[in-house]
Scaffold this active site. Sequence first.
Site, PDB file in Angstrom:
ATOM      1  N   GLU A 138       2.174 -33.183  13.918  1.00 43.85           N
ATOM      2  CA  GLU A 138       0.776 -33.307  13.252  1.00 43.85           C
ATOM      3  C   GLU A 138       0.217 -31.808  13.677  1.00 43.85           C
ATOM      4  O   GLU A 138      -0.415 -31.164  12.885  1.00 43.85           O
ATOM      5  CB  GLU A 138      -0.093 -34.361  13.851  1.00 43.85           C
ATOM      6  CG  GLU A 138       0.249 -35.683  13.378  1.00 43.85           C
ATOM      7  CD  GLU A 138      -0.522 -36.674  13.776  1.00 43.85           C
ATOM      8  OE1 GLU A 138      -1.019 -37.516  12.967  1.00 43.85           O
ATOM      9  OE2 GLU A 138      -0.230 -37.013  15.013  1.00 43.85           O
ATOM     10  N   GLU A 159       5.122 -43.327  15.078  1.00 43.06           N
ATOM     11  CA  GLU A 159       4.197 -44.217  15.756  1.00 43.06           C
ATOM     12  C   GLU A 159       4.304 -45.614  15.407  1.00 43.06           C
ATOM     13  O   GLU A 159       4.080 -46.597  15.883  1.00 43.06           O
ATOM     14  CB  GLU A 159       2.741 -43.506  15.095  1.00 43.06           C
ATOM     15  CG  GLU A 159       2.383 -42.436  15.862  1.00 43.06           C
ATOM     16  CD  GLU A 159       2.897 -41.055  15.395  1.00 43.06           C
ATOM     17  OE1 GLU A 159       2.593 -39.954  15.752  1.00 43.06           O
ATOM     18  OE2 GLU A 159       3.731 -40.978  14.456  1.00 43.06           O
TER      19      GLU A 159
END
Length: 706
Positions: A138, A159
């Site tokens: 990210e 995730e």
Amino acid sequence: MSTTTEAPRMPAEVVTHAPAQDVTLPGGAGVLALVTLDNGHDHTRPSTFGPASVAALQATLDTLRARAEAGEIQAVAVTGKPFVFAVGADLSGVPYVTDRSQALEIARAGHAAFATLADLPVPTFAFVNGAAMGGGVELALSADFRTVSGGVGAFALPEAFLGLVPGWGGCWLLPRLVGPEAALKVIIENPLSQNRMLKAREVVELGIGDVLLQPADFLEDSLRWAAAVLTGAVTPERRPVGDDADAWDAACDRARTVVLARTGGRSPGPLRAVELVRAARTAGRAEAFAAEDEALGDLIMGDELRAGLYAFDLVQKRAKRPAGAPDKALARPVTKVGVVGAGLMASQLALLFARRLGVPVVMTDLDEQRVAKGVGYVHQEVDTLLAKRRVSPDKASFLKRLVTGSTSKEGFADADLVIEAVFEEMSVKQQVFAEVEAVVAPEAVLLTNTSSLSITEMASGLAHPERVVGFHFFNPVAVMPLLEIIPGEHTDEASLATAFATGRALGKTCIRVTDSASFVVNRLLGRFMGEYSRIVDAGTPVEVADRAVAGMAPMPPFVLVGLVGPAIALHNSETLVRAFGDRFYLSPTLARIVAAGKRGYYLTDERGRPVPDPEVEALREQPAEPVALSDQEVRVRVLDAIADEVGRMLAEGVVEAPMDIDLAMITGAGFSFWNGGIIPLLDREGASERVLGRRLLPHGVASVAR
């Protein structure tokens, strides 16, 4: 950002520092400030982002913003220490988060720091030099441009695998960069496919990375590429991302279908991730980041993430310190290995021993044709590794020379270790060991790859039963991490220590298991599959039963039977029924399928999906008075049966602790992290207390503390 929330008491954080240094770019492109993420450890302790690390990054970026505004620098780039870019949030502190507002603060701090990079008034670059996961990805997405080293072997947003969402911008940034379909492959499909990672080339092919550069001169080449971008000599190409609502919804609907198939809808994280991606089509950054914050606030305070972190801890820490393993100093050296058998399993074992131990391996079988086929398989697999550049030409030649074959066991005379991988029949294995013992030295360790038979009984006719150890691999051998190591009644410590040392050298997760029928994984799968089959044979439709157990195992039970083979599944059931009686179930349907020579319950359609085989449907049990249960009734029955078996296994001391059962089911059968294996699921859905009158794990171990 609120300043009134009390910060959670975290464990000591290994802080990732973010120092910046000025680099004068070639071609008059100006000065680039290079930020290097580094926690001061080597690659075995990757850089992560805990609260102090995020604060350090924020401080560096704030300084660079001021310098950029003053015209002192013309660009900013972020890279990592050798072999590691960054692997995301430091999740070790999550168990200490006891309030949703604390979870929100963690989410907002990461968003704020990464947004600072995105908002710098000069072009920004991410030089992805090594492993990048979660928040590391990210952060890279927050930059304007990305170079990727060809040496990057792990790039992922994992995730959903843990029961979370990419919560520091990933659900908004990635689909707007590469489109919803490619983004959902990374955010949903890969994590729910045993946490598949992207390789460097895939990162660039998907459009996440702008350019693939060779590892040897990666930093220098990245700086040259950045200079070319700044001067206009290079204009990175980006595939346009449309905003057609129907296309976005179709991609998200497909991803949602994948989530429901893999989790039964019982892991909220992946479902939230799909909806965050769906919203990214129209949401502005502030709105999208706020939605990610809310999702993280909910999920960090949910049991699924806590179970996922428990599972992560098992495979990262407990797996490295096997409970009950003898002193390493007792292990004998292994300089040559014998493999009895030349079938598929034996051939896989021969290749694994050669690759990981680098010692001569001799295979034997009943005739030259079988031996040649086994050795040929090994050579073919080595050629495949060579073609994929996973071994060098010299290494390929070396491996081929290591593996030889013979119809005689005389080649075992100087072997330190011999493993049998022959037909799963006690008399056959006893005969094999008697023949091997007549040839090998007194100290040679004898290993059996049995999946269910008694080690003590197998060794009972030998002059030296103390050197026999169960060494149960899972198929495919090269992929599945688990190795069940089973001492017999007379196994001595030196032989057991040698087995553990060999297992570690093979790169396997070793678990000590008491000598009992089917050990851990096959025993629990046997109870699970048996109860499922009992319910279906009694009249519950397969589609109802599949919905009920979705998310417990990595695939529907009848698909699993096709994978392992009906004959093997039947043999395991027979072994368990003989050992433990009718709490295990021998399905007449399964027996008929084996007798008919069928490979499983399903055929594969033109799109690769399983469809019922009409001939197998005709073999199905037809009860005189069918009993059709509801989804919930099936789920309770199956979970309660598993809870009963887990309780019995722990009472019998099959393994040292409940955590070893979860570690075995995760690494040997692919059970999900967000369930924590199986025991946290039994606790979460009340099966442990219904059946055993107690939780198997205390609150807070694999769940939110209460």
